[in-house]
Scaffold this motif. Sequence first.
Motif, PDB file in Angstrom:
ATOM      1  N   CYS A 285      10.503   5.017  -6.643  1.00 17.68           N
ATOM      2  CA  CYS A 285       9.228   4.693  -7.109  1.00 17.68           C
ATOM      3  C   CYS A 285       8.641   3.596  -7.022  1.00 17.68           C
ATOM      4  O   CYS A 285       9.317   2.573  -7.378  1.00 17.68           O
ATOM      5  CB  CYS A 285       9.037   5.243  -8.660  1.00 17.68           C
TER       6      CYS A 285
ATOM      7  N   ALA B 204      -0.781  -0.338 -10.591  1.00 16.37           N
ATOM      8  CA  ALA B 204      -0.737   0.758  -9.591  1.00 16.37           C
ATOM      9  C   ALA B 204       0.715   1.291  -9.394  1.00 16.37           C
ATOM     10  O   ALA B 204       1.603   0.529  -9.575  1.00 16.37           O
ATOM     11  CB  ALA B 204      -1.326   0.292  -8.349  1.00 16.37           C
ATOM     12  N   GLN B 205       0.870   2.631  -9.152  1.00 14.90           N
ATOM     13  CA  GLN B 205       2.186   3.124  -9.011  1.00 14.90           C
ATOM     14  C   GLN B 205       2.091   4.156  -8.105  1.00 14.90           C
ATOM     15  O   GLN B 205       1.182   5.038  -7.988  1.00 14.90           O
ATOM     16  CB  GLN B 205       2.632   3.734 -10.221  1.00 14.90           C
ATOM     17  N   ILE B 206       3.290   4.382  -7.341  1.00  8.28           N
ATOM     18  CA  ILE B 206       3.138   5.494  -6.229  1.00  8.28           C
ATOM     19  C   ILE B 206       4.613   6.042  -6.313  1.00  8.28           C
ATOM     20  O   ILE B 206       5.431   5.384  -6.211  1.00  8.28           O
ATOM     21  CB  ILE B 206       2.729   4.837  -4.780  1.00  8.28           C
TER      22      ILE B 206
ATOM     23  N   ARG C 197       2.160  10.301  -4.471  1.00 10.02           N
ATOM     24  CA  ARG C 197       1.134  10.571  -5.549  1.00 10.02           C
ATOM     25  C   ARG C 197       1.116   9.143  -5.890  1.00 10.02           C
ATOM     26  O   ARG C 197       2.039   8.424  -6.489  1.00 10.02           O
ATOM     27  CB  ARG C 197       1.466  11.758  -6.480  1.00 10.02           C
ATOM     28  N   THR C 198      -0.311   8.792  -6.355  1.00 13.52           N
ATOM     29  CA  THR C 198      -0.564   7.842  -7.048  1.00 13.52           C
ATOM     30  C   THR C 198      -1.163   7.668  -8.453  1.00 13.52           C
ATOM     31  O   THR C 198      -1.709   8.606  -9.013  1.00 13.52           O
ATOM     32  CB  THR C 198      -1.542   6.823  -6.206  1.00 13.52           C
ATOM     33  N   HIS C 199      -0.828   6.610  -9.052  1.00 15.01           N
ATOM     34  CA  HIS C 199      -1.498   6.448 -10.515  1.00 15.01           C
ATOM     35  C   HIS C 199      -2.157   5.160 -10.807  1.00 15.01           C
ATOM     36  O   HIS C 199      -1.291   4.040 -10.326  1.00 15.01           O
ATOM     37  CB  HIS C 199      -0.501   6.640 -11.535  1.00 15.01           C
TER      38      HIS C 199
ATOM     39  N   THR D  86      -6.048   0.521  -4.620  1.00 14.77           N
ATOM     40  CA  THR D  86      -5.707   1.596  -4.034  1.00 14.77           C
ATOM     41  C   THR D  86      -4.349   1.026  -3.583  1.00 14.77           C
ATOM     42  O   THR D  86      -3.994   0.275  -2.775  1.00 14.77           O
ATOM     43  CB  THR D  86      -6.361   1.997  -2.909  1.00 14.77           C
ATOM     44  N   ILE D  87      -3.359   2.010  -3.990  1.00 17.16           N
ATOM     45  CA  ILE D  87      -1.880   1.341  -3.541  1.00 17.16           C
ATOM     46  C   ILE D  87      -1.458   2.489  -2.604  1.00 17.16           C
ATOM     47  O   ILE D  87      -1.808   3.774  -2.558  1.00 17.16           O
ATOM     48  CB  ILE D  87      -0.867   1.638  -4.727  1.00 17.16           C
ATOM     49  N   SER D  88      -0.622   2.121  -1.323  1.00 17.35           N
ATOM     50  CA  SER D  88      -0.180   2.972  -0.312  1.00 17.35           C
ATOM     51  C   SER D  88       1.244   2.556  -0.141  1.00 17.35           C
ATOM     52  O   SER D  88       1.538   1.431  -0.399  1.00 17.35           O
ATOM     53  CB  SER D  88      -1.126   3.039   0.859  1.00 17.35           C
ATOM     54  N   ARG D  89       1.933   3.358   0.943  1.00 13.50           N
ATOM     55  CA  ARG D  89       3.257   3.026   1.153  1.00 13.50           C
ATOM     56  C   ARG D  89       3.549   3.569   2.553  1.00 13.50           C
ATOM     57  O   ARG D  89       3.181   4.482   2.897  1.00 13.50           O
ATOM     58  CB  ARG D  89       4.474   3.698   0.149  1.00 13.50           C
TER      59      ARG D  89
END
Length: 121
Positions: A32, A48-50, A55-57, A67-70
């Motif tokens: 995570c 932000a968390q992914i 799935r993001t929060h 916006t978070i992305s990986r």
Amino acid sequence: QVQLVESGGGSVQAGGALRISCAASGDIGTYCMAWFRQTPGKEREEVAQIDTDGRTHIPDFLKGRFTISRDNAENTLYLQMDDLNPEDTAMYYCAAEFGICTTRIEDFGSWGQGTQVTVSS
């Protein structure tokens, strides 16, 4: 635990945008990932968390701007920040928690050194 290195911070005017990155030393596919920020005298807060499935929060007060992305292939985490305002000025930290995401900051075992974001009015 993976080692994390943030980059991309800097100075921007209010209303501007910035994307910061976090490069990991190893495979982040089972972690995570999250971004936190902190200003002097205040507690570190999650922005932000992914999770491992993408799935993001995002907290309500940041939705629509952050916006978070990986990219698991590149072992890199990103945070896109739009319509920045001076209240977003902080040190931004990348963090990793093995397995499922929780809401406990103490569960994040890997932290980067931080990247400074400064927003001027």
